[in-house]
Design a protein around this motif. Structure first.
Motif, short mmCIF file in Angstrom:
data_model
loop_
_atom_site.label_atom_id
_atom_site.label_comp_id
_atom_site.label_asym_id
_atom_site.label_seq_id
_atom_site.Cartn_x
_atom_site.Cartn_y
_atom_site.Cartn_z
N PRO A 1 0.82 -1.21 0.00
CA PRO A 1 0.00 0.00 0.00
C PRO A 1 0.85 1.26 0.00
CG PRO A 1 0.08 -0.93 2.20
CD PRO A 1 0.79 -1.91 1.31
N LEU A 2 0.32 2.33 -0.57
CA LEU A 2 0.94 3.64 -0.52
C LEU A 2 0.13 4.53 0.41
CD1 LEU A 2 1.73 4.14 -4.32
CD2 LEU A 2 3.27 3.32 -2.52
N VAL A 3 0.75 5.57 0.86
CA VAL A 3 0.12 6.41 1.87
C VAL A 3 -1.09 7.16 1.32
CG1 VAL A 3 1.49 8.51 1.49
CG2 VAL A 3 0.76 7.91 3.82
N ASP A 4 -1.17 7.34 0.00
CA ASP A 4 -2.31 8.05 -0.59
C ASP A 4 -3.50 7.13 -0.88
OD1 ASP A 4 -1.49 6.58 -2.78
OD2 ASP A 4 -0.99 8.30 -4.04
N GLY A 5 -3.41 5.87 -0.47
CA GLY A 5 -4.49 4.93 -0.66
C GLY A 5 -4.31 4.00 -1.84
N GLY A 6 -3.34 4.27 -2.70
CA GLY A 6 -3.07 3.39 -3.82
C GLY A 6 -2.17 2.23 -3.41
N GLU A 7 -1.70 1.48 -4.39
CA GLU A 7 -0.75 0.42 -4.13
C GLU A 7 0.17 0.27 -5.32
OE1 GLU A 7 -2.82 -3.28 -3.48
OE2 GLU A 7 -2.64 -3.79 -5.60
N THR A 8 1.28 -0.41 -5.14
CA THR A 8 2.26 -0.59 -6.21
C THR A 8 3.08 -1.84 -5.95
OG1 THR A 8 4.00 0.55 -7.47
CG2 THR A 8 4.09 0.74 -5.08
N ARG A 9 3.83 -2.25 -6.96
CA ARG A 9 4.77 -3.36 -6.76
C ARG A 9 5.88 -2.91 -5.83
NH1 ARG A 9 9.71 -4.99 -8.48
NH2 ARG A 9 9.96 -3.21 -9.88
N TYR A 10 6.21 -3.75 -4.86
CA TYR A 10 7.28 -3.43 -3.92
C TYR A 10 8.62 -3.50 -4.62
CZ TYR A 10 10.14 -3.56 0.33
OH TYR A 10 11.05 -3.29 1.31
#
Length: 443
Positions: free
Chosen positions: A22-31
């Protein structure tokens, strides 16, 4: 000889390569895992092997059951795998430990002589000798002058053990082990090497270089299952008091006395970490099977790409020696005007990039480099050019635009404010909290 081809993809598959965070803005991404030097991910082949081992798991040594015999064979075969991986001499002994720190604790308890070390060491290769009152030599601005300083110290006051890092866990710079071994032997001393950051990145040959003792950790060698190793000359280990008194380390026990077994059993009391040892051995075999030069070429490509990109951002890597010409897959640096912990928190919270920040359990070295803390990027067989480019893009955004979120140091480390990311559901789903400890990188 034709140079190994360089591909932008991983050399070997690792577990977690496609993990989403998860990202702090509510999104997500590959680590993007650029923290291999602290603990490397498990090789997929290692994780698969562990699954096979667990299906046959049983106690080792002296068991009559079939599975016990299987695990005993597995455990002892692992010694042969480690021995071959590091080019050990026929009469060297392989002792399994918990990690590099444990291995140096064992060596420090067994060495019947005074030791000399450098002030650039990871705490794993500093604190055991410091506790004994052994001598520390200040590293000079060049490798050549550092070797001269070590030799001068051995001439001034002979010692019987020189113990140094094979590759710095802060800068990645390597020392010439064959030259060091010759220097030590010329003055009647032995050479011990902290291989925690060397073994995952470069071939090691004890017999060819003359290194007398080598310690390294499975968790840095793509086998994070709790095993480490000390390899080296048998005589000190056979003569020393057992590192841990208990079953498995003995030949015969009465209520009045104990006859201890020779090494390695002498220092492996209790039920051993069979799974961790099997994982470590499999990692050794997987890395040894890579084409000669492939790993070094892969890492050089990534490191050059990273260093060149940092230069474009006016960021210079930390260095110990001005004349060093080779470094393994890690780079440490500072960003002007931004605390290292804040940089790391920003990379994680806004870009899903994992790096290390702090003093890396090498406090004297950071002090002499004149930085209170740094950011460290490290990579290995599972890393790609995309990983490096994502980091450089994130640092460029930080330089040009600043962070998009607020950050604060609450005493436990830098963190986004507010923190919105949560632990996985299988861990309870609570908000993340900080847990920065004084020594940020156990060995």
């Amino acid at each position: 000889m034709t140079a190994p081809s360089i591909a932008p993809t991983a050399l070997l598959p690792v577990v977690g390569a496609h993990a989403r965070v998860p990202l702090v803005d509510g999104g997500e991404t590959r680590y993007t895992n650029l923290d291999y030097a602290a603990s490397a991910p498990a090789l997929a082949a290692v994780a698969g092997h562990v699954g096979e081992v667990l299906a046959h798991y049983a106690s080792v040594h002296r068991g009559a059951g079939y599975l016990s015999r299987v695990c005993t064979a597995l455990y002892e075969d692992a010694r042969a795998a480690v021995s071959a991986f590091v080019g050990a001499r026929p009469d060297d002994v392989v002792v399994f430990t918990r990690n590099t720190t444990d291995a140096f604790g064992l060596l420090a308890s067994a060495a019947p002589v005074e030791a000399v070390l450098l002030d650039i060491e990871h705490h794993a290769n500093l604190l055991p000798w410091q506790r004994r009152g052994d001598r520390v030599v200040t590293a000079e601005p060049t490798i050549a002058a550092t070797l001269e300083a070590l030799e001068a110290e051995l001439i001034r006051r002979p010692a019987a053990l020189v113990t140094v890092t094979g590759a710095s866990n802060v800068t990645g710079e390597r020392l010439p082990l064959d030259v060091l071994a010759a220097l030590a032997h010329r003055h009647g001393a032995r050479l011990a090497v902290d291989g925690a950051q060397l073994a995952p990145h470069r071939p090691i040959d004890l017999a060819a270089t003359g290194v007398d003792y080598l310690a390294f950790s499975g968790h840095k060698l793509y086998a994070p299952y709790g095993a480490g190793v000390l390899v080296g000359r048998r005589d000190w280990l056979d003569a020393a008091e057992p590192y841990l008194a208990g079953g498995g380390a003995v030949r015969e026990v009465t209520v009045e006395r104990t006859a201890w077994a020779p090494a390695p059993a002498r220092h492996e009391a209790g039920t051993p970490n069979v799974v961790g040892v099997a994982a470590l051995a499999r990692a050794c075999r997987e890395l040894a099977a890579l084409a000669p030069g492939a790993l070094e070429a892969h890492e050089r490509h990534l490191r050059d790409r990273l260093v060149d990109g940092l230069a474009d951002l006016c960021i210079a890597p930390l260095r110990i020696w001005s004349d060093s010409v080779d470094a393994v897959g890690l780079v440490a640096f500072t960003v002007a005007g931004v605390p290292a912990g804040k940089v790391a928190a920003y990379l994680s919270a806004e870009h899903g990039i994992g790096v290390r920040d702090g003093r890396f359990c090498a406090h004297p070295l950071l002090d002499r480099l004149g930085v209170p803390a740094a950011v460290r990027v490290s990579f290995g067989v599972g890393s790609t050019t995309e990983d490096v480019d994502r980091l450089l893009s994130a640092l460029s955004s930080l330089s040009e635009q600043g962070p998009r979120w607020g950050y604060a140091d609450d005493g436990a480390g830098w963190a986004p404010v507010p923190e919105t990311r949560r632990l996985p559901d299988w861990l309870g789903g609570a908000l993340l909290t900080g847990d920065q400890r004084p020594c940020e990188e156990p060995g």
